[in-house]
Design an enzyme around this catalytic site. Structure first.
Site, PDB file in Angstrom:
ATOM      1  N   ASP A  12      -0.307   3.678  18.900  1.00 17.99           N
ATOM      2  CA  ASP A  12      -0.954   3.656  17.585  1.00 17.99           C
ATOM      3  C   ASP A  12      -1.834   2.409  17.483  1.00 17.99           C
ATOM      4  O   ASP A  12      -1.542   1.382  18.097  1.00 17.99           O
ATOM      5  CB  ASP A  12       0.138   3.631  16.499  1.00 17.99           C
ATOM      6  CG  ASP A  12      -0.424   3.719  15.079  1.00 17.99           C
ATOM      7  OD1 ASP A  12      -0.404   4.831  14.523  1.00 17.99           O
ATOM      8  OD2 ASP A  12      -0.876   2.698  14.536  1.00 17.99           O
ATOM      9  N   HIS A  58       6.330   1.305  11.548  1.00 16.37           N
ATOM     10  CA  HIS A  58       6.295   0.052  10.772  1.00 16.37           C
ATOM     11  C   HIS A  58       7.601  -0.234  10.034  1.00 16.37           C
ATOM     12  O   HIS A  58       7.761  -1.308   9.451  1.00 16.37           O
ATOM     13  CB  HIS A  58       5.146   0.088   9.767  1.00 16.37           C
ATOM     14  CG  HIS A  58       3.796   0.114  10.390  1.00 16.37           C
ATOM     15  ND1 HIS A  58       3.383  -0.829  11.296  1.00 16.37           N
ATOM     16  CD2 HIS A  58       2.755   0.993  10.263  1.00 16.37           C
ATOM     17  CE1 HIS A  58       2.149  -0.550  11.688  1.00 16.37           C
ATOM     18  NE2 HIS A  58       1.742   0.551  11.077  1.00 16.37           N
ATOM     19  N   TYR A  66      -6.133   8.609  10.904  1.00 13.26           N
ATOM     20  CA  TYR A  66      -6.582   8.890   9.535  1.00 13.26           C
ATOM     21  C   TYR A  66      -7.976   9.496   9.445  1.00 13.26           C
ATOM     22  O   TYR A  66      -8.451   9.786   8.348  1.00 13.26           O
ATOM     23  CB  TYR A  66      -6.455   7.614   8.703  1.00 13.26           C
ATOM     24  CG  TYR A  66      -5.050   7.070   8.845  1.00 13.26           C
ATOM     25  CD1 TYR A  66      -3.983   7.695   8.200  1.00 13.26           C
ATOM     26  CD2 TYR A  66      -4.770   6.030   9.732  1.00 13.26           C
ATOM     27  CE1 TYR A  66      -2.679   7.262   8.399  1.00 13.26           C
ATOM     28  CE2 TYR A  66      -3.464   5.589   9.931  1.00 13.26           C
ATOM     29  CZ  TYR A  66      -2.424   6.210   9.264  1.00 13.26           C
ATOM     30  OH  TYR A  66      -1.136   5.801   9.474  1.00 13.26           O
ATOM     31  N   ASP A 118      -5.125   6.468  15.708  1.00 12.79           N
ATOM     32  CA  ASP A 118      -6.077   5.691  14.909  1.00 12.79           C
ATOM     33  C   ASP A 118      -6.845   4.669  15.733  1.00 12.79           C
ATOM     34  O   ASP A 118      -7.661   3.917  15.179  1.00 12.79           O
ATOM     35  CB  ASP A 118      -5.402   5.033  13.688  1.00 12.79           C
ATOM     36  CG  ASP A 118      -3.984   4.559  13.951  1.00 12.79           C
ATOM     37  OD1 ASP A 118      -3.549   4.586  15.127  1.00 12.79           O
ATOM     38  OD2 ASP A 118      -3.309   4.153  12.994  1.00 12.79           O
ATOM     39  N   HIS A 166      -2.018   0.343  15.193  1.00  6.40           N
ATOM     40  CA  HIS A 166      -1.332  -0.778  14.558  1.00  6.40           C
ATOM     41  C   HIS A 166      -0.080  -1.188  15.335  1.00  6.40           C
ATOM     42  O   HIS A 166       0.588  -0.342  15.934  1.00  6.40           O
ATOM     43  CB  HIS A 166      -0.937  -0.408  13.124  1.00  6.40           C
ATOM     44  CG  HIS A 166      -2.104  -0.069  12.249  1.00  6.40           C
ATOM     45  ND1 HIS A 166      -2.530   1.234  12.067  1.00  6.40           N
ATOM     46  CD2 HIS A 166      -2.939  -0.855  11.537  1.00  6.40           C
ATOM     47  CE1 HIS A 166      -3.582   1.225  11.246  1.00  6.40           C
ATOM     48  NE2 HIS A 166      -3.857  -0.016  10.918  1.00  6.40           N
ATOM     49  N   GLU A 223       0.839  -1.214   0.000  1.00  9.95           N
ATOM     50  CA  GLU A 223       0.000   0.000   0.000  1.00  9.95           C
ATOM     51  C   GLU A 223       0.865   1.253   0.000  1.00  9.95           C
ATOM     52  O   GLU A 223       0.386   2.342  -0.291  1.00  9.95           O
ATOM     53  CB  GLU A 223      -0.968   0.005   1.193  1.00  9.95           C
ATOM     54  CG  GLU A 223      -0.423   0.516   2.499  1.00  9.95           C
ATOM     55  CD  GLU A 223       0.562  -0.457   3.099  1.00  9.95           C
ATOM     56  OE1 GLU A 223       1.773  -0.149   3.031  1.00  9.95           O
ATOM     57  OE2 GLU A 223       0.163  -1.507   3.618  1.00  9.95           O
TER      58      GLU A 223
HETATM   59 ZN    ZN Z   1      -1.611   3.069  12.721  1.00  4.37          ZN
END
Ligand code: ZN
Ligand code: ZN
Lengths: 343, 343
Positions: A196, A160, A324, A285, A198, A118
Site C-alpha cells: 500500500d 493502519h 482511491y 494507491d 501508506h 479523518e
Molecule cells: Zn494507503
C-alpha cells in the site's frame, strides 16, 4: 484464486471525512469494492465466496480487548451522550500528556483509541469491520488448508489499525490477524509485505517486538505523508523483534524503477529469512493518479509487482487495503493478482 | 482597575469548530468579549485601553521558536498546499509513534503542533493571538510599574497552549508569558492560579520543572472532560518543579461549596509559599449554564471567588480565558473583578 468477500462492508459508509479542514465525501467508500468485483468478474476470477462468521478468538488474543469493546460500544455511547454527528476524534493524548489513562467520557475515549481524525466511526462500522476480518480469516483457512493463494477483499482496510488504535480508515488489522492465524496453525515464520502507498504502521506496531513475523513496508516517506510520525527506515524492530522490521520510505514522485528495487529488496529479505507463508497488504494507491498519494506507478507496474511477489512461490493471502482512484482500483488490484498467478 | 483590550481579536473567528462529530458555530467566538466589554462599561470599569505593540522577546524566550514560526506561517503553507478549509488537525503523533520528528508537509506539521482538533487556525489567527498576548504584556507592565491589579481581556485565550502545542482554542499562553515577565522584572516567586473550568494544561506544562512559578488549577476531572489526558491530582511537578504544581480536579456536578474549598486550599498554598505576584487565568466556564462544562457555580459565586482571591493582597494580573454562556460571560467575569476590588 478464490476471493472472499462480504457485502456487509456497506454498513460502513461515513457521511464525511475530515480532509483539508473540510468534510469531504470519503475517499474510502463502498464503490471501491464494486470496481474490484467488476474487474474480477471480467478477468474470470469467478470463485467469489462469502466468508463464514467471524472467529473472535484470534482477534481478542492478538488485539487489546478494551479496544475491541470500545469499537463495539462506541456508537451507542456516543449517541447516548447526545452527540449530533458521526464519531470523529477531537481530543487526543498528545506530547506531555498521559498516554496510559483512559477517560470515562466517550469523547475522551474516542481520542484515546484514535490516531487520526479523518476516520469516522458510524453505526455500522463494527459489523463492517468484523465482516472484513472474517474474509481475511476465511482466506487464511483456505490457504492453510492447501490452496496456493487467496484474496481477502477486505473493507474497511486494516493496516493502519494497531492493537488499540484506529485511524487511516482502518479499525481491525486484517493482515495482522491473518499472520497470527498462520502462526497459530503451525507456520514458524510468517512474512507480511505491505505494498500500500501508506506505511503499515498498525501491522508494524503489532509485531514490532516479535521475531516470528517479519514485516516489510513500501510507502510514502513519513515526513511527506500520513501517518507522518512513523514509517522511517531506522525503525527496525525492538527487543526480540530487532531486525525483523523493514521500512522503505520513498519521496514524492517515486516511480516504478525505484519502487520495484525496494520491492526486490523486501522480497530478498523475506526469502533469505525463510518465510513459510506470506500475507500481502494489497493497496493500490501507489498508482500515479491516486488522489491522496504521490507515487507514479502505472497499471502495468502492478502486474509486474504481482509477478515478482509470485516468484517467491509462497502460500499467500492478499488482504485488500487502500487505493482511491476508484475507476482504476479494480484494474490495478486485479493486475497484481494476475501477475502473481502468472509468475 | 485598568483593562487592556485589542480589537484585533476579531481577526480570529473560525467558521466552524469540530464538536460531536460535526462542525458547529464556534463556542469561542468574538461576541464573548462584547458581552464582557458591555458589562465592564455598565459597572464603571471605564479605563479600557489598547495595548502597545507586542513584545516578541519574552515570547520567543519562553516558547518554542519553531512553534511560533509555525503559527506565523501555517495559513500560507496550508493554502499553498491547496487545502480548501481552515486549518484543522487530522493526523497526530499518537501512542507508539515518534513524538520528536516534525514532518515537512503542512498537514503533518499541523498535527505535530496541535493537541486538539476542535481548534481551527484561520488567516487572522496569528495576528489575533499576538494582540491577545500584547494585552497580557501591557497588563503585566502596568502592575510591575505599581498598579494593584490589571485585567488583560485576552482573546484568543491561552492556558491550553504549551510551549509547542495549540488546542482548546488557545495558541499563545498569555498567562505563562505574563508570569515569566514578572520573573524577568524582578519577582522571585510568581503564582499562577487557574480558575477556568478546564485544566490549564499549557501553563502547567510550561512551568512543570520550575520552582519559581507555582501553578494551581481548579478544573473538571480529566476522566470526564477536556483535556482528558492531563490535570490529575497526582501531577505535582518534576525535578526542581516538584511540589510547585497543584491540581484540583472535580467531578461533574461540583458546586461552589466544594469548588470554593479547593480555591481556599490553592490560595493557602500560594500564600504559604510567599508568592510576590499573582497571575489569574480567569475563565468563567465553571458557571452552571456553561454549554461545554459541568460545574454548578452561580453568578454570585464568582463575586465571592474574586473576593477570596483579593484577600491575598497580591499584585495581580487577570488574563481572560474561557466562558461560553455568552450572555452571562460578561456578568460573571466582571463579578470576579468586583469581588477582587472589594476584598
Ligand atoms: Zn494507503
Ligand atoms: Zn475553559
Amino acid at each position: 484464486m478464490r476471493v472472499f468477500y462480504s457485502e456487509d462492508h456497506r454498513l460502513h459508509f461515513p457521511q464525511a471525512e475530515l480532509s483539508g479542514g473540510q468534510f469531504v465525501t470519503p475517499f474510502e467508500r463502498p464503490s471501491r469494492l464494486e470496481y474490484i468485483l467488476n474487474r474480477l468478474r471480467k478477468r474470470q476470477f469467478l470463485d467469489v465466496v462469502a466468508p463464514e462468521a467471524v472467529d473472535m478468538a484470534p482477534i481478542t488474543a492478538l488485539l487489546d480487548p478494551g479496544y475491541l469493546t470500545f469499537l463495539e460500544t462506541a456508537w451507542d455511547e456516543w449517541k447516548a451522550a447526545g452527540m449530533g454527528g458521526e464519531i470523529i476524534a477531537a481530543n487526543v493524548p498528545a506530547r506531555g500528556m498521559h498516554m496510559d489513562r483512559i477517560p470515562e467520557n466517550i469523547d475522551g475515549k474516542v481520542g484515546y483509541y484514535c490516531h487520526a481524525s479523518e476516520t469516522a466511526i458510524t453505526q455500522g462500522t463494527w459489523k463492517a469491520a468484523l465482516s472484513s476480518v472474517a474474509s481475511a480469516q476465511a482466506a487464511q483457512r483456505h490457504v492453510a488448508a492447501g490452496a496456493n493463494a487467496a484474496f481477502a477483499l477486505c473493507r474497511p482496510p486494516g493496516h493502519h489499525a494497531t492493537a488499540d488504535q484506529y485511524g487511516g480508515f482502518c479499525f481491525i488489522n486484517n493482515a495482522a490477524v491473518t499472520a497470527q492465524m498462520f502462526r497459530d496453525s503451525g507456520a514458524e515464520r510468517v512474512a507480511v509485505l505491505d505494498i500500500d502507498f501508506h506505511h503499515g504502521n498498525g501491522t508494524q506496531d503489532i509485531f514490532y517486538e516479535r521475531a516470528d513475523v517479519l514485516f516489510a513496508s513500501l510507502h510514502g516517506a513519513p515526513q511527506q505523508t500520513y501517518p507522518y510520525f512513523i514509517g522511517y527506515a531506522d525503525e527496525k524492530g525492538r527487543g526480540e523483534g530487532e531486525g525483523y522490521n523493514f521500512n522503505y520510505p520513498m519521496l514524492s514522485g517515486t516511480g516504478y524503477s525505484q519502487w520495484s528495487a525496494a520491492l526486490d529488496d523486501a522480497i530478498a529479505k523475506i526469502s533469505a529469512w525463510g518465510a513459510e507463508v506470506l500475507v500481502v497488504s494489497l493497496g493500490v494507491d501507489a498508482y500515479k493518479d491516486d488522489p491522496i498519494s504521490f507515487f507514479q506507478l502505472e497499471s502495468d507496474d502492478f502486474t509486474d509487482a504481482g509477478r515478482r511477489i509470485g516468484r517467491m512461490k509462497l502460500p499467500t493471502v492478499f488482504c485488500m487495503e487502500g487505493g482511491y482512484a476508484v475507476e482504476m482500483v479494480g484494474v490495478n488490484t486485479v493486475n497484481v493478482l494476475e501477475g502473481f498467478a502468472d509468475a
